[in-house]
Motif scaffolding. Structure first.
Motif, PDB file in Angstrom:
ATOM      1  N   ALA A  46     -14.357   7.094   9.728  1.00 41.33           N
ATOM      2  CA  ALA A  46     -13.342   6.146  10.188  1.00 41.33           C
ATOM      3  C   ALA A  46     -12.033   6.228   9.417  1.00 41.33           C
ATOM      4  O   ALA A  46     -11.022   5.691   9.868  1.00 41.33           O
ATOM      5  CB  ALA A  46     -13.898   4.725  10.107  1.00 41.33           C
ATOM      6  N   LEU A  47     -12.024   6.880   8.253  1.00 43.91           N
ATOM      7  CA  LEU A  47     -10.806   6.940   7.446  1.00 43.91           C
ATOM      8  C   LEU A  47      -9.736   7.762   8.144  1.00 43.91           C
ATOM      9  O   LEU A  47     -10.010   8.811   8.733  1.00 43.91           O
ATOM     10  CB  LEU A  47     -11.103   7.539   6.075  1.00 43.91           C
ATOM     11  N   ARG A  48      -8.475   7.296   8.054  1.00 45.55           N
ATOM     12  CA  ARG A  48      -7.356   8.006   8.656  1.00 45.55           C
ATOM     13  C   ARG A  48      -6.328   8.355   7.579  1.00 45.55           C
ATOM     14  O   ARG A  48      -5.960   7.500   6.764  1.00 45.55           O
ATOM     15  CB  ARG A  48      -6.658   7.147   9.713  1.00 45.55           C
ATOM     16  N   ALA A  49      -5.866   9.590   7.599  1.00 48.15           N
ATOM     17  CA  ALA A  49      -4.730   9.968   6.750  1.00 48.15           C
ATOM     18  C   ALA A  49      -3.449   9.415   7.383  1.00 48.15           C
ATOM     19  O   ALA A  49      -3.367   9.245   8.602  1.00 48.15           O
ATOM     20  CB  ALA A  49      -4.649  11.486   6.629  1.00 48.15           C
ATOM     21  N   THR A  50      -2.455   9.127   6.559  1.00 47.43           N
ATOM     22  CA  THR A  50      -1.189   8.582   7.046  1.00 47.43           C
ATOM     23  C   THR A  50      -0.041   9.524   6.700  1.00 47.43           C
ATOM     24  O   THR A  50      -0.247  10.610   6.165  1.00 47.43           O
ATOM     25  CB  THR A  50      -0.915   7.199   6.425  1.00 47.43           C
ATOM     26  N   ASP A  51       1.173   9.072   6.983  1.00 46.87           N
ATOM     27  CA  ASP A  51       2.358   9.884   6.693  1.00 46.87           C
ATOM     28  C   ASP A  51       2.586  10.056   5.195  1.00 46.87           C
ATOM     29  O   ASP A  51       3.355  10.935   4.782  1.00 46.87           O
ATOM     30  CB  ASP A  51       3.604   9.246   7.317  1.00 46.87           C
ATOM     31  N   LEU A  52       1.949   9.215   4.388  1.00 48.25           N
ATOM     32  CA  LEU A  52       2.047   9.327   2.935  1.00 48.25           C
ATOM     33  C   LEU A  52       0.775   9.998   2.419  1.00 48.25           C
ATOM     34  O   LEU A  52      -0.333   9.551   2.732  1.00 48.25           O
ATOM     35  CB  LEU A  52       2.227   7.953   2.299  1.00 48.25           C
ATOM     36  N   ALA A  53       0.934  11.034   1.622  1.00 48.78           N
ATOM     37  CA  ALA A  53      -0.192  11.900   1.268  1.00 48.78           C
ATOM     38  C   ALA A  53      -1.339  11.155   0.590  1.00 48.78           C
ATOM     39  O   ALA A  53      -2.503  11.495   0.796  1.00 48.78           O
ATOM     40  CB  ALA A  53       0.294  13.038   0.368  1.00 48.78           C
ATOM     41  N   THR A  54      -1.033  10.141  -0.207  1.00 50.96           N
ATOM     42  CA  THR A  54      -2.094   9.457  -0.961  1.00 50.96           C
ATOM     43  C   THR A  54      -2.464   8.096  -0.380  1.00 50.96           C
ATOM     44  O   THR A  54      -3.128   7.299  -1.039  1.00 50.96           O
ATOM     45  CB  THR A  54      -1.688   9.289  -2.440  1.00 50.96           C
ATOM     46  N   LEU A  55      -2.031   7.822   0.849  1.00 50.46           N
ATOM     47  CA  LEU A  55      -2.385   6.564   1.510  1.00 50.46           C
ATOM     48  C   LEU A  55      -3.301   6.849   2.696  1.00 50.46           C
ATOM     49  O   LEU A  55      -2.972   7.645   3.579  1.00 50.46           O
ATOM     50  CB  LEU A  55      -1.133   5.833   2.003  1.00 50.46           C
ATOM     51  N   HIS A  56      -4.481   6.192   2.696  1.00 50.79           N
ATOM     52  CA  HIS A  56      -5.412   6.283   3.820  1.00 50.79           C
ATOM     53  C   HIS A  56      -5.647   4.890   4.392  1.00 50.79           C
ATOM     54  O   HIS A  56      -5.458   3.877   3.710  1.00 50.79           O
ATOM     55  CB  HIS A  56      -6.733   6.912   3.383  1.00 50.79           C
ATOM     56  N   SER A  83       0.838  -1.206   0.000  1.00 50.37           N
ATOM     57  CA  SER A  83       0.000   0.000   0.000  1.00 50.37           C
ATOM     58  C   SER A  83       0.873   1.256   0.000  1.00 50.37           C
ATOM     59  O   SER A  83       0.636   2.195  -0.774  1.00 50.37           O
ATOM     60  CB  SER A  83      -0.915   0.004   1.232  1.00 50.37           C
ATOM     61  N   ALA A  84       1.869   1.280   0.867  1.00 54.08           N
ATOM     62  CA  ALA A  84       2.755   2.441   0.953  1.00 54.08           C
ATOM     63  C   ALA A  84       3.539   2.639  -0.337  1.00 54.08           C
ATOM     64  O   ALA A  84       3.733   3.774  -0.798  1.00 54.08           O
ATOM     65  CB  ALA A  84       3.706   2.281   2.135  1.00 54.08           C
ATOM     66  N   SER A  85       3.980   1.544  -0.936  1.00 57.47           N
ATOM     67  CA  SER A  85       4.769   1.640  -2.166  1.00 57.47           C
ATOM     68  C   SER A  85       3.919   2.109  -3.338  1.00 57.47           C
ATOM     69  O   SER A  85       4.389   2.855  -4.200  1.00 57.47           O
ATOM     70  CB  SER A  85       5.430   0.294  -2.480  1.00 57.47           C
ATOM     71  N   LEU A  86       2.660   1.672  -3.385  1.00 52.36           N
ATOM     72  CA  LEU A  86       1.748   2.177  -4.419  1.00 52.36           C
ATOM     73  C   LEU A  86       1.495   3.669  -4.217  1.00 52.36           C
ATOM     74  O   LEU A  86       1.428   4.436  -5.184  1.00 52.36           O
ATOM     75  CB  LEU A  86       0.427   1.407  -4.372  1.00 52.36           C
ATOM     76  N   ALA A  87       1.371   4.089  -2.965  1.00 44.60           N
ATOM     77  CA  ALA A  87       1.192   5.515  -2.679  1.00 44.60           C
ATOM     78  C   ALA A  87       2.432   6.305  -3.078  1.00 44.60           C
ATOM     79  O   ALA A  87       2.328   7.426  -3.596  1.00 44.60           O
ATOM     80  CB  ALA A  87       0.878   5.723  -1.197  1.00 44.60           C
ATOM     81  N   ALA A  88       3.613   5.727  -2.855  1.00 46.83           N
ATOM     82  CA  ALA A  88       4.848   6.394  -3.262  1.00 46.83           C
ATOM     83  C   ALA A  88       4.934   6.540  -4.774  1.00 46.83           C
ATOM     84  O   ALA A  88       5.615   7.435  -5.281  1.00 46.83           O
ATOM     85  CB  ALA A  88       6.060   5.615  -2.744  1.00 46.83           C
ATOM     86  N   ALA A  89       4.222   5.664  -5.486  1.00 49.39           N
ATOM     87  CA  ALA A  89       4.148   5.751  -6.947  1.00 49.39           C
ATOM     88  C   ALA A  89       2.999   6.659  -7.399  1.00 49.39           C
ATOM     89  O   ALA A  89       2.572   6.603  -8.550  1.00 49.39           O
ATOM     90  CB  ALA A  89       3.980   4.354  -7.547  1.00 49.39           C
ATOM     91  N   ARG A  90       2.508   7.468  -6.468  1.00 48.64           N
ATOM     92  CA  ARG A  90       1.481   8.485  -6.730  1.00 48.64           C
ATOM     93  C   ARG A  90       0.122   7.885  -7.077  1.00 48.64           C
ATOM     94  O   ARG A  90      -0.672   8.503  -7.783  1.00 48.64           O
ATOM     95  CB  ARG A  90       1.949   9.455  -7.818  1.00 48.64           C
ATOM     96  N   ARG A  91      -0.148   6.717  -6.542  1.00 45.03           N
ATOM     97  CA  ARG A  91      -1.485   6.152  -6.643  1.00 45.03           C
ATOM     98  C   ARG A  91      -2.256   6.475  -5.374  1.00 45.03           C
ATOM     99  O   ARG A  91      -1.677   6.536  -4.287  1.00 45.03           O
ATOM    100  CB  ARG A  91      -1.431   4.638  -6.833  1.00 45.03           C
ATOM    101  N   ARG A  92      -3.551   6.670  -5.523  1.00 42.32           N
ATOM    102  CA  ARG A  92      -4.415   6.907  -4.355  1.00 42.32           C
ATOM    103  C   ARG A  92      -4.798   5.536  -3.798  1.00 42.32           C
ATOM    104  O   ARG A  92      -5.410   4.730  -4.501  1.00 42.32           O
ATOM    105  CB  ARG A  92      -5.660   7.688  -4.759  1.00 42.32           C
ATOM    106  N   VAL A  93      -4.446   5.311  -2.542  1.00 41.43           N
ATOM    107  CA  VAL A  93      -4.555   3.966  -1.971  1.00 41.43           C
ATOM    108  C   VAL A  93      -5.312   4.015  -0.645  1.00 41.43           C
ATOM    109  O   VAL A  93      -5.093   4.898   0.188  1.00 41.43           O
ATOM    110  CB  VAL A  93      -3.153   3.360  -1.730  1.00 41.43           C
ATOM    111  N   LEU A  94      -6.185   3.027  -0.462  1.00 46.79           N
ATOM    112  CA  LEU A  94      -6.843   2.799   0.817  1.00 46.79           C
ATOM    113  C   LEU A  94      -6.470   1.409   1.303  1.00 46.79           C
ATOM    114  O   LEU A  94      -6.646   0.426   0.584  1.00 46.79           O
ATOM    115  CB  LEU A  94      -8.363   2.901   0.679  1.00 46.79           C
ATOM    116  N   LEU A  95      -5.961   1.325   2.524  1.00 53.14           N
ATOM    117  CA  LEU A  95      -5.691   0.038   3.160  1.00 53.14           C
ATOM    118  C   LEU A  95      -6.802  -0.222   4.173  1.00 53.14           C
ATOM    119  O   LEU A  95      -7.023   0.580   5.091  1.00 53.14           O
ATOM    120  CB  LEU A  95      -4.330   0.052   3.857  1.00 53.14           C
ATOM    121  N   VAL A  96      -7.504  -1.331   3.998  1.00 51.52           N
ATOM    122  CA  VAL A  96      -8.586  -1.725   4.899  1.00 51.52           C
ATOM    123  C   VAL A  96      -8.067  -2.830   5.814  1.00 51.52           C
ATOM    124  O   VAL A  96      -7.682  -3.902   5.346  1.00 51.52           O
ATOM    125  CB  VAL A  96      -9.812  -2.233   4.108  1.00 51.52           C
TER     126      VAL A  96
END
Length: 265
Positions: A73-83, A24-37
């Motif tokens: 319930a959604l939380r933002a993380t240290d990576l801008a496009t990862l929730h 999830s984090a690596s996809l976000a680093a590739a500028r994809r919008r990602v949600l980890l459930v």
């Protein structure tokens, strides 16, 4: 339209949550919008991203039981496009509640109904499943477009993989005919040992193109990063573990772009 991927294996300790967090984090680093459930009552994906919920805070359990809306319930993380959609131990009670209060068909559809509106907001939605084949995992497989299966290169790997594939087949026959294999991911590999090499070769021989080219090596930084509440690419981006997951994200993106191009043709 975002793609929903269930990260599943009924065996514990195979790298499922590690993969969920770091892919999830690596996809976000590739500028994809990602949600980890986080759908595991152990809530390791939640703590692995640095979240520890207080009693009563919105989480996936309260969303599934309709106590709160999903956005609460959604939380933002240290990576801008990862929730993150976090979990807590109360989630373990959900299977009992689903059995007691719903028909079987309804039990399997709860997560699908919640995630459907989120497809427009995320490129990838990854579901970290519990290490079992119960109703929570059934919900994930019913909601998902595909399944990513982490497998540790150990002696009984093929046996556990066979049981999971049988379950996926049954879900296809009943609740989700469109469910596909995203791929099998070889985790905790160690090419210095004969057993690890033999198991890797056996799995590739049986499943061929279903196995990702990328493998995830045993790596101390991968083991350490959850205790710091960070994905490994933030904790130690130069480590072999971080680089392997960045490579996996690139492979997954390329495979999905290729499949999308074939569908358009």
């Amino acid at each position: 339209m975002g793609k929903i991927i269930a990260v599943a294996n009924q065996k514990g300790g195979v790298g499922k949550t590690t993969t969920s967090i770091n892919l999830s984090a690596s996809l976000a680093a590739a500028r994809r919008r990602v949600l980890l459930v986080d759908l595991d009552p152990q809530a390791n994906a939640t703590s692995g991203l640095g979240f520890f919920l207080d009693e009563g805070e919105p989480d996936i359990y309260r969303v599934l039981t309709r106590q709160v809306q999903v956005d609460a319930a959604l939380r933002a993380t240290d990576l801008a496009t990862l929730h993150l959609l976090p979990a807590c131990p109360h989630l373990a009670a959900l299977e009992v509640e689903l059995v007691e209060h719903m028909e079987f068909g309804e039990r399997a559809l709860q997560l699908r109904e919640i995630l459907a509106p989120l497809r427009e907001r995320f490129d990838f939605i990854l579901i970290d499943c519990p290490p079992s084949l119960g109703l929570l995992t059934l919900n994930a497989l019913t909601a998902a477009d595909s399944v990513l299966i982490p497998v540790q290169t150990e002696y009984f790997a093929m046996e556990g993989l066979g049981r999971l594939m049988n379950t996926i087949g049954r879900v296809r026959e009943s609740a989700n005919p469109a469910l596909e294999y995203e791929g099998v991911l070889l985790c905790m590999t160690d090419d210095r040992t004969v057993l690890s090499r033999q198991v890797s070769e056996e799995i590739r021989g049986h499943l061929e193109s279903r196995v990702f080219e990328t493998t995830i090596p045993r790596n101390i930084r991968l083991s350490e990063s959850p205790s710091h509440g960070k994905p490994v690419l933030i904790y130690s981006v130069a480590s072999k573990g971080a680089q392997a997951y960045l490579q996996l994200a690139d492979e997954l993106i390329r495979l999905n772009q290729s499949q999308a191009g074939k569908r358009e043709d």
